[in-house]
Design an enzyme around this catalytic site. Structure first.
Site, PDB file in Angstrom:
ATOM      1  N   TYR A 147      58.084   9.595 -34.327  1.00  0.00           N
ATOM      2  CA  TYR A 147      58.984   8.694 -33.598  1.00  0.00           C
ATOM      3  C   TYR A 147      59.209   9.142 -32.156  1.00  0.00           C
ATOM      4  O   TYR A 147      59.898   8.469 -31.404  1.00  0.00           O
ATOM      5  CB  TYR A 147      60.342   8.620 -34.301  1.00  0.00           C
ATOM      6  CG  TYR A 147      60.272   7.810 -35.545  1.00  0.00           C
ATOM      7  CD1 TYR A 147      59.647   8.339 -36.667  1.00  0.00           C
ATOM      8  CD2 TYR A 147      60.786   6.528 -35.610  1.00  0.00           C
ATOM      9  CE1 TYR A 147      59.544   7.604 -37.822  1.00  0.00           C
ATOM     10  CE2 TYR A 147      60.680   5.787 -36.765  1.00  0.00           C
ATOM     11  CZ  TYR A 147      60.066   6.333 -37.867  1.00  0.00           C
ATOM     12  OH  TYR A 147      59.960   5.599 -39.005  1.00  0.00           O
ATOM     13  N   LYS A 214      55.774  16.864 -46.555  1.00  0.00           N
ATOM     14  CA  LYS A 214      54.364  16.717 -46.915  1.00  0.00           C
ATOM     15  C   LYS A 214      53.630  17.973 -46.442  1.00  0.00           C
ATOM     16  O   LYS A 214      52.574  17.914 -45.798  1.00  0.00           O
ATOM     17  CB  LYS A 214      53.832  15.433 -46.248  1.00  0.00           C
ATOM     18  CG  LYS A 214      52.485  14.956 -46.722  1.00  0.00           C
ATOM     19  CD  LYS A 214      52.474  14.498 -48.164  1.00  0.00           C
ATOM     20  CE  LYS A 214      51.035  14.247 -48.592  1.00  0.00           C
ATOM     21  NZ  LYS A 214      50.870  14.168 -50.045  1.00  0.00           N
ATOM     22  N   ASP A 263      55.132  12.543 -51.718  1.00  0.00           N
ATOM     23  CA  ASP A 263      54.580  11.518 -52.619  1.00  0.00           C
ATOM     24  C   ASP A 263      55.210  11.599 -54.011  1.00  0.00           C
ATOM     25  O   ASP A 263      55.568  10.583 -54.605  1.00  0.00           O
ATOM     26  CB  ASP A 263      53.051  11.580 -52.677  1.00  0.00           C
ATOM     27  CG  ASP A 263      52.502  12.986 -52.678  1.00  0.00           C
ATOM     28  OD1 ASP A 263      51.401  13.205 -52.168  1.00  0.00           O
ATOM     29  OD2 ASP A 263      53.193  13.880 -53.184  1.00  0.00           O
ATOM     30  N   ASP A 287      62.747   7.686 -43.217  1.00  0.00           N
ATOM     31  CA  ASP A 287      62.785   6.250 -42.951  1.00  0.00           C
ATOM     32  C   ASP A 287      62.306   5.484 -44.181  1.00  0.00           C
ATOM     33  O   ASP A 287      62.974   4.578 -44.686  1.00  0.00           O
ATOM     34  CB  ASP A 287      61.875   5.960 -41.745  1.00  0.00           C
ATOM     35  CG  ASP A 287      62.070   4.565 -41.195  1.00  0.00           C
ATOM     36  OD1 ASP A 287      62.947   3.838 -41.691  1.00  0.00           O
ATOM     37  OD2 ASP A 287      61.327   4.196 -40.264  1.00  0.00           O
TER      38      ASP A 287
END
Ligand code: NAP
Length: 399
Positions: A147, A214, A263, A287
Site C-alpha cells: 500500500y 506469509k 493461507d 485488508d
C-alpha cells in the site's frame, strides 16, 4: 463546558465529560447515516451524564464545493488538535491528485493501526452455521506493505530502468514488460503494530494474539514481521505474555502470542474460529481478512473501523463501506457501520457503558427483526424500516 481530549505523559487519553469531537458527515449516504448514528450515540451518552460537542469539519464533495479543496488544511488541523474524530464515507476524487482521501488522512496523521473488531449480532443473517463463534479484533498495519504506492507501470522507462538496476545490482531477472511494486515492511512499523495489538489484548482480557503472515514465502518482509513480533513479546511483555514456542502452547495465566500462515488462517477462521481472538496482520493480509470475516458474520454492511496512532493519541473512526451513491438522501441504508464505529470510538475513550448500551439496543432491535432493507431482504418475517427509523428504534431500546 466543551473541552479538548488530551493525552497525558503516560500515554493515556484524558477525556472530559463533554469532549469536542470533529466529524466529517461523508459523501453520498453520509447525509443519511451520520444523523442516524449521531442520534443513537448522543442518547446513549446522555444516559451516562456525557455529552459530545460535535464539531463539523469538511472533506470530500462538501469540502470541494465550499472551499475548492477535497481535504482542507483546517480539517487535518482539527483532527490534530482534538485528537479523536469520526467520519462517514468519502468519494475518491477522480483525477484530483489524491489517490484516496481516506488513505491521505491515515498517512498525514500516521494512523498506523486499522482496528476492525468482528463479531456477530444475534439475528444478523450469515452464510455460516455458527457465526456466534466469531469474536475477533483485527489489528491491520496501515502504513506499509504494497500500500506504500511504490509501483512502476509495465513498459514505462521507469520500469525498464528499475528492472535493469535489479539485474545489474542483484542479478534478478524480471520478466520483460512487467509492472513492478515494492513491498516495504519495517522493524519499527511491525513492532508498533504488534505492540498495540498485545497491549489491546491485555487491556481487554483477550486470550491470544495471532500474527498472520506469509513468512514461509516472503521471508524478509512477512517473515520478519513475525520475528519482530516475537521480539516484542520477549523484550517488552515478558511478565504478561508468552510466545507459543516458549510455552508449548500452554500460556498459564499469560496472554498467548502465536502466529499463523495467511493461507491456512483463511481456512481456520472458517473451520475453527474460536481459536482466533486478536489478530495482528500486515496491511494487505489484514485488508483481505477484515472483509472476509465481516462477511462471515453477515456484517459487511455494519462492520466498524478505527484508524489509530496509540503514540500520538490520534484516532479517526469510520464507516468501512463506501458512499453508495445510488441510495444517497433516500433515508434507506443501514447506519450500523458508522454507528458501531462510534461505539468503537466510545470504547476507545473509556466510555464503556454507553458503548455497551448501544450494542445491547442494536442487538435487540435486530433480534426483533426491525431492520433496514439490506438485512430485511435476507430475513424471513422482517419489518423493513428507514435509516432514521432504525436509529429511533435503537434509541427506544437503550437500557
Ligand atoms: P459502496 O459505496 O460501499 O457500495 C456498494 C454496495 O454496498 C451498495 O450498493 C450496497 O449494496 C452496499 N452498501 C454500502 N453501504 C451500505 C449501507 N450503509 N447499508 C446497506 N448497504 C450498503 O461501494 P462502491 O459503490 O464501490 O463505492 C462508492 C464510492 O465510495 C466510491 O467513490 C469509493 O471510492 C468510495 N468508497 C469510500 C470508502 C470510505 O470512505 N471509507 C470506502 C469504500 C469506497 P446493495 O446495492 O446490494 O444494497
Amino acid at each position: 463546558m466543551p473541552e479538548k481530549i488530551t493525552m497525558s505523559a503516560d500515554g493515556t487519553l484524558q477525556v472530559p465529560d463533554e469532549p469536542i469531537i470533529p466529524f466529517i458527515e461523508g459523501d453520498g449516504i453520509g447525509v443519511d447515516i451520520w444523523p442516524a448514528a449521531k442520534l443513537v450515540l448522543d442518547a446513549a451518552a446522555e444516559k451516562h451524564g456525557k455529552h459530545v460537542a460535535w464539531k463539523e469539519v469538511l472533506a470530500g464533495e462538501k469540502a470541494f464545493a465550499e472551499t475548492g479543496s477535497w481535504l482542507p488544511d483546517d480539517t487535518i488541523d482539527a483532527f490534530r488538535e482534538y485528537l479523536i474524530g469520526i467520519k462517514g464515507p468519502l468519494t475518491t476524487p477522480v483525477g484530483g491528485g489524491i489517490r484516496s482521501l481516506n488513505v491521505a488522512i491515515r498517512q498525514i496523521l500516521d494512523l498506523y493501526v486499522c482496528l476492525r473488531p468482528v463479531r456477530w449480532f444475534t439475528g444478523v443473517p450469515s452464510p455460516v452455521k455458527h457465526p456466534e463463534k466469531v469474536d475477533m479484533v483485527i489489528f491491520r498495519e496501515n502504513t506499509e506493505d504494497v500500500y506504500a504506492g511504490l509501483e512502476v507501470e509495465a513498459g514505462t522507462p521507469e520500469a525498464v530502468r528499475l528492472s535493469s538496476f535489479l539485474h545489474d545490482a542483484f542479478g534478478w531477472d524480471i520478466h520483460e514488460n512487467s509492472g513492478i511494486g515494492i513491498k516495504p515492511i519495517s522493524e519499527d512499523g511491525s513492532k508498533r503494530l504488534i505492540r498495540a495489538a498485545i497491549a489491546y489484548a491485555l487491556r481487554h482480557g483477550r486470550r491470544s494474539v495471532t500474527m498472520m503472515h506469509k513468512g514461509n514465502i516472503q521471508k524478509f518482509t512477512e517473515g520478519a514481521f513475525r520475528a519482530w513480533g516475537y521480539e516484542v513479546v520477549r523484550d517488552e511483555f515478558a511478565s504478561q505474555a508468552v510466545s507459543w514456542d516458549d510455552c508449548a502452547g500452554k500460556p498459564g495465566d499469560k496472554l498467548l502470542v502465536k502466529d499463523a500462515i495467511a493461507d491456512i488462517t483463511f481456512q481456520q477462521v472458517l473451520t475453527r474460529p474460536e481459536e482466533f481472538d486478536v489478530v495482528a496482520a500486515t496491511n494487505l493480509n489484514g485488508d483481505y481478512l477484515s472483509d472476509a470475516l465481516a462477511a462471515q458474520v453477515g456484517g459487511i454492511g455494519i462492520a466498524p473501523g478505527g484508524n489509530i496512532n496509540y503514540v500520538t493519541g490520534h484516532g479517526v473512526f469510520e464507516a468501512t463501506h463506501g458512499t453508495a451513491p445510488k441510495y444517497a438522501g433516500q433515508d434507506k441504508v443501514n447506519p450500523g457501520s458508522l454507528l458501531l464505529s462510534g461505539v468503537l470510538m466510545f470504547e476507545h475513550l473509556g466510555w464503556a457503558q454507553p458503548a455497551a448500551d448501544v450494542i445491547a439496543a442494536m442487538e435487540s432491535t435486530i433480534a426483533d427483526k426491525v431492520v433496514t432493507y439490506d438485512f430485511a431482504r435476507l430475513m424471513d418475517g422482517a419489518k423493513e424500516v428507514r435509516c432514521s427509523e432504525f436509529a429511533e428504534q435503537i434509541v427506544a431500546r437503550l437500557p
